[in-house]
Design an enzyme around this catalytic site. Structure first.
Site, PDB file in Angstrom:
ATOM      1  N   HIS A 308       0.158   0.003  -1.684  1.00 18.96           N
ATOM      2  CA  HIS A 308       1.120   1.062  -1.986  1.00 18.96           C
ATOM      3  C   HIS A 308       1.845   0.710  -3.267  1.00 18.96           C
ATOM      4  O   HIS A 308       2.144  -0.459  -3.521  1.00 18.96           O
ATOM      5  CB  HIS A 308       2.120   1.214  -0.825  1.00 18.96           C
ATOM      6  CG  HIS A 308       2.918   2.476  -0.874  1.00 18.96           C
ATOM      7  ND1 HIS A 308       4.022   2.626  -1.686  1.00 18.96           N
ATOM      8  CD2 HIS A 308       2.771   3.650  -0.205  1.00 18.96           C
ATOM      9  CE1 HIS A 308       4.521   3.842  -1.511  1.00 18.96           C
ATOM     10  NE2 HIS A 308       3.787   4.479  -0.632  1.00 18.96           N
ATOM     11  N   ASP A 366      -1.139   6.313   5.000  1.00 20.91           N
ATOM     12  CA  ASP A 366      -2.196   7.304   4.802  1.00 20.91           C
ATOM     13  C   ASP A 366      -3.480   6.923   5.543  1.00 20.91           C
ATOM     14  O   ASP A 366      -4.224   7.796   5.995  1.00 20.91           O
ATOM     15  CB  ASP A 366      -2.502   7.468   3.310  1.00 20.91           C
ATOM     16  CG  ASP A 366      -1.326   8.029   2.544  1.00 20.91           C
ATOM     17  OD1 ASP A 366      -0.758   9.028   3.001  1.00 20.91           O
ATOM     18  OD2 ASP A 366      -0.963   7.460   1.499  1.00 20.91           O
TER      19      ASP A 366
END
Length: 431
Positions: A308, A366
């Site tokens: 991320h 995700d």
């Protein structure tokens, strides 16, 4: 506000400037560079705004190194375990958790604003049957300004509250209508006897010819996903909403701009990309080959759903959703699905691989959300729409905060110009 100063020295001229240093309640200090152009004739350069604080906010705080996410000071772990999406929505909008009466009143208001105008509903018939749902949602949200112009005075606090309740209530109805249009099925109207997530599932899956019972496990999983996606500080789509809203544009236009920004594969489309990656890998036996490709700098293959930009540790939302993912798959009896088996096996292998562990490339939110959405029967083209439903709450909270700030200014980034210097026009017959 502390009396800290940061001394800036122009080495070519020797001129010095004391820049104020602003301190938040937590987090790193911020150097106020507003006077740099006036004092030194220069601008700062920060592509992607990676180290630039463009606004002051009291809504969400992220510590990427420590893996911390706070909404109005409350850890995401506590909210995910003890709260509901409606309660988190109230918190983000109003700054405090509601009491029982406040939560009931807010929930009832959202529940009774879920229908959309019939003329607005007919807009969907103008879209091609295979139009992407995000295209429909973005367009219809923008069109709402043509129906509710009587309460769009952005300087009126009551109008801002009406807008907030209206868009949060209606965005699932709009999303469900986009889904039904894609299937060629009749639209299903919202039901006021159902809670937020159960109502959305009913609008997605019910048909007129038979009774549909909402699976409470699915509704609970969706509520958790919405909590985890409700807000994430000054990300690309939230910044887009703020930038569009700073012009004084109507709030529906600003939220529509946020939907469009979220559509990008590097932002809201990441969970859709995870499923595409899993299909590309194909089988568990192929995992070592693709992990080797992910490590190879000359390879174009990317391991989607890992790492991320903000979190340099484990994404705190991923820890929560990981446990929920295993629970949902087990409760829904989907653990024997080859795609889910592949996802869980990839997760297991990557978490033990020294290459990914050293680089802190852990599975992010995700990776798991796409697996859960798929388990709930939501088509891949709708994944980003689901993200938009949840993130609408955060967008509205940031828009409200910005509009109510007396110091608000229109967003106007600067640039480093590297094009041609001034030159004279030459007529076409002499070029």
């Amino acid at each position: 506000m502390a009396d800290k100063k940061f001394e800036l020295t122009d080495l070519s001229s020797g001129k010095k400037t004391d820049l104020p240093v602003r301190s938040g309640t937590i987090g790193p200090d911020i150097i106020d560079v507003a006077s740099i152009n006036k004092d030194h004739g220069v601008f700062t350069f920060d592509p992607g705004f990676g180290v630039t604080a463009a606004t002051e906010s009291k809504i969400t705080y992220i510590d990427g190194d420590a893996g911390v996410l706070l909404h109005r000071g409350y850890p995401i772990e506590q909210l995910a375990e003890k709260s509901s999406f409606m309660e988190v929505a109230y918190l983000l909008l109003n700054g405090e958790l509601p009491d029982a009466a406040g939560l009931s009143g807010f929930t009832d208001s959202i529940r009774h604003h879920t229908m959309i105008n019939e003329s607005l509903l007919r807009f969907f018939n103008g879209f091609h049957h295979n139009a992407h749902p995000m295209a429909m949602v973005s367009a219809v949200v923008a069109s709402m300004s043509a129906f509710y112009h009587d309460s769009m005075d952005i300087n009126n606090p009551r109008h801002r509250e009406i807008f907030a309740h209206r868009i949060i209530a209606k965005i699932p109805t709009i999303a469900a209508a986009a889904h039904k249009h894609s299937l060629g099925q009749p639209f299903v109207y919202p039901r006021n006897d159902l809670d937020y997530c159960a109502n959305m599932l009913n609008m997605f899956y019910a048909v007129p010819c038979e009774r549909y019972e909402v699976d409470p496990v699915a509704a609970q999983a969706l509520d958790l996903l919405f909590i985890l996606h409700a807000d994430h500080e000054q990300n690309a789509s939230t910044s887009t909403v703020r930038l569009a809203g700073s012009t004084g544009a109507n709030p529906y236009a600003a939220i529509s701009a946020g939907v469009a920004a979220l559509w990008g594969p590097a932002h809201g489309g990441a969970n859709e990309a995870v499923l595409a990656m899993l299909e590309q890998i194909g089988t568990v036996d192929n995992i070592p080959k693709y992990l080797a490709m992910a490590k190879d700098k000359s390879s174009h293959f990317r391991l989607m759903g890992f790492g991320h930009r903000v979190y340099k540790n484990f994404d705190p939302r991923a820890k929560i959703i990981r446990a929920a993912c295993h629970k949902v798959l087990a409760r829904l009896g989907r653990t024997d699905n080859p795609l889910f088996e592949l996802a869980l096996r990839l997760e297991e292998i990557a978490l033990k691989d020294e290459y990914f562990v050293q680089r802190k490339l852990y599975p992010n939110v995700d990776f798991y959300s796409g697996v859960i959405y798929s388990a709930l029967g939501i088509p891949r083209s709708m994944f980003t729409v689901m993200f938009a439903i949840a993130r609408t709450v955060g967008w509205v909270a940031h828009w409200q905060e910005m509009i109510s700030d007396p110091a608000m200014r229109i967003g106007r980034p600067r640039q480093l110009y590297t094009g041609s210097i001034q030159r004279d026009y030459v007529s076409v017959d002499k070029r």
